[in-house]
Design a protein around this motif. Structure first.
Motif, PDB file in Angstrom:
ATOM      1  N   ASN A 174       0.253  10.900  -9.666  1.00  0.00           N
ATOM      2  CA  ASN A 174       0.159  10.634  -7.838  1.00  0.00           C
ATOM      3  C   ASN A 174       0.376   9.637  -6.809  1.00  0.00           C
ATOM      4  O   ASN A 174       0.280   8.933  -6.231  1.00  0.00           O
ATOM      5  N   VAL A 175       1.560   8.460  -8.336  1.00  0.00           N
ATOM      6  CA  VAL A 175       2.128   8.241  -8.242  1.00  0.00           C
ATOM      7  C   VAL A 175       3.592   8.262  -7.674  1.00  0.00           C
ATOM      8  O   VAL A 175       4.176   8.472  -9.176  1.00  0.00           O
ATOM      9  N   LEU A 176       4.061   7.168  -6.383  1.00  0.00           N
ATOM     10  CA  LEU A 176       5.722   7.552  -6.434  1.00  0.00           C
ATOM     11  C   LEU A 176       6.133   5.975  -6.497  1.00  0.00           C
ATOM     12  O   LEU A 176       5.197   4.908  -5.855  1.00  0.00           O
ATOM     13  N   ILE A 192       1.846  13.009  -3.995  1.00  0.00           N
ATOM     14  CA  ILE A 192       1.511  11.676  -3.795  1.00  0.00           C
ATOM     15  C   ILE A 192       0.111  11.035  -3.013  1.00  0.00           C
ATOM     16  O   ILE A 192      -0.251  10.858  -1.637  1.00  0.00           O
ATOM     17  N   ILE A 207       2.426   4.545  -3.062  1.00  0.00           N
ATOM     18  CA  ILE A 207       3.414   4.412  -3.224  1.00  0.00           C
ATOM     19  C   ILE A 207       3.897   2.839  -3.731  1.00  0.00           C
ATOM     20  O   ILE A 207       3.164   2.059  -2.864  1.00  0.00           O
ATOM     21  N   LYS A 257       6.170   8.786 -11.560  1.00  0.00           N
ATOM     22  CA  LYS A 257       7.185   9.513 -10.458  1.00  0.00           C
ATOM     23  C   LYS A 257       8.130   8.765 -10.021  1.00  0.00           C
ATOM     24  O   LYS A 257       7.630   7.292  -9.463  1.00  0.00           O
ATOM     25  N   MET A 306       5.699  16.118  -0.583  1.00  0.00           N
ATOM     26  CA  MET A 306       4.812  16.106  -1.652  1.00  0.00           C
ATOM     27  C   MET A 306       3.887  15.598  -2.012  1.00  0.00           C
ATOM     28  O   MET A 306       2.877  14.028  -1.458  1.00  0.00           O
TER      29      MET A 306
END
Length: 265
Positions: free
Chosen positions: A212-214, A4, A7, A230, A1
């Motif tokens: 770009n964020v999980l 990303i 998080i 995500k 990933m």
């Protein structure tokens, strides 16, 4: 990933288990991604004071780069020790909520630091304070409230919660919104407030986009967050959360957050 760059994890039912402890697997996973240059943030409805005092207990004291507390109402940069506050509930709106629901068997609450101040101490209130190690205080809220707050909590048994949410739908207020975050917890926030709003502050600071964020979560108060970025649903998540998430991991009991990070990064 590789895409990303941030998080974010919910706390209850996600990062910590049913004993309110953070599995070692989660600590290992967070440490692993941070060493790869990916910052880690907590996104929670809990107030900053409560999160701050528990970080050491959870083994996360040196593993959190940012804290998004009060459902996005307070954003903390842990390294710089800077704080952004936004979209709190005004005193007038809090009084409006009190008048709308005080006739029910419910504890109407606001947080002052790590103390949950309520108008009446119900059994549900005592259970919540005990399980989350929250200090208790009973006051006449109409005399106690003198300023704005990030949110209110309505703590009740589940049958009362259903009545609260039904009444909220009937009232349809424009100056606050309400949602259940557990079978006994109903949260009241500014209609312009959400975890998404708080995470967007971090995106601006880090110069990254939403893709770009999980994010990790499990309950309906995570719905907007997990559908805006995500999303990774916990195995113990409610079905609507699992349906909107691109990914799924094992339960909070098994350290599902850390397991996913170690496997996919």
């Amino acid at each position: 990933m590789k895409e990303i760059k941030l998080i974010v994890s919910d706390i209850d039912g996600t990062l910590i288990d049913s004993k309110h402890e953070c599995p070692i697997q989660n600590q290992k996973g967070i440490d692993y991604v941070r060493k790869k240059g990916i910052p880690f943030a907590i996104g929670t409805g809990r107030p900053y004071a409560m999160v701050k005092k528990n970080l050491k207990k959870w083994g996360l004291e040196n593993l959190c780069d940012y804290l998004v507390c009060n459902n996005g109402g307070t954003v903390i940069d842990c390294k710089k020790q800077t704080e952004v506050n936004q979209n709190h509930l005004s005193k007038e709106v809090i009084f409006q909520v009190i008048e709308a629901f005080e006739d029910l068997e419910v504890s109407l609450c606001v947080f002052d630091e790590d103390t949950l101040v309520t108008n009446q101490m119900t059994d549900a209130y005592h259970r919540r304070c005990k399980e989350a190690h929250i200090h208790k205080k009973c006051e006449d809220l109409k005399n106690y409230i003198s300023h704005s707050y990030p949110k209110m909590l309505l703590i009740s048994e589940n049958d009362i919660q259903k009545e609260i949410l039904k009444r909220f739908e009937q009232i349809q207020p424009s100056n606050y919104r309400m949602f259940a975050s557990s079978p006994i917890l109903t949260e009241v926030v500014n209609p312009n407030l959400s975890k998404v709003v708080g995470i967007d502050v971090l995106c601006q600071q880090l110069h990254i986009n939403r893709e770009n964020v999980l994010c990790f979560g499990d309950e309906m108060n995570d719905f907007e967050m997990l559908s805006s970025f995500k999303g990774v649903a916990m195995e113990n998540a409610v079905n609507p959360i699992k349906e909107i998430c691109e990914y799924q991991t094992s339960s909070c009991q098994e350290g599902g957050v850390g397991e996913f990070l170690l496997k996919h990064f």
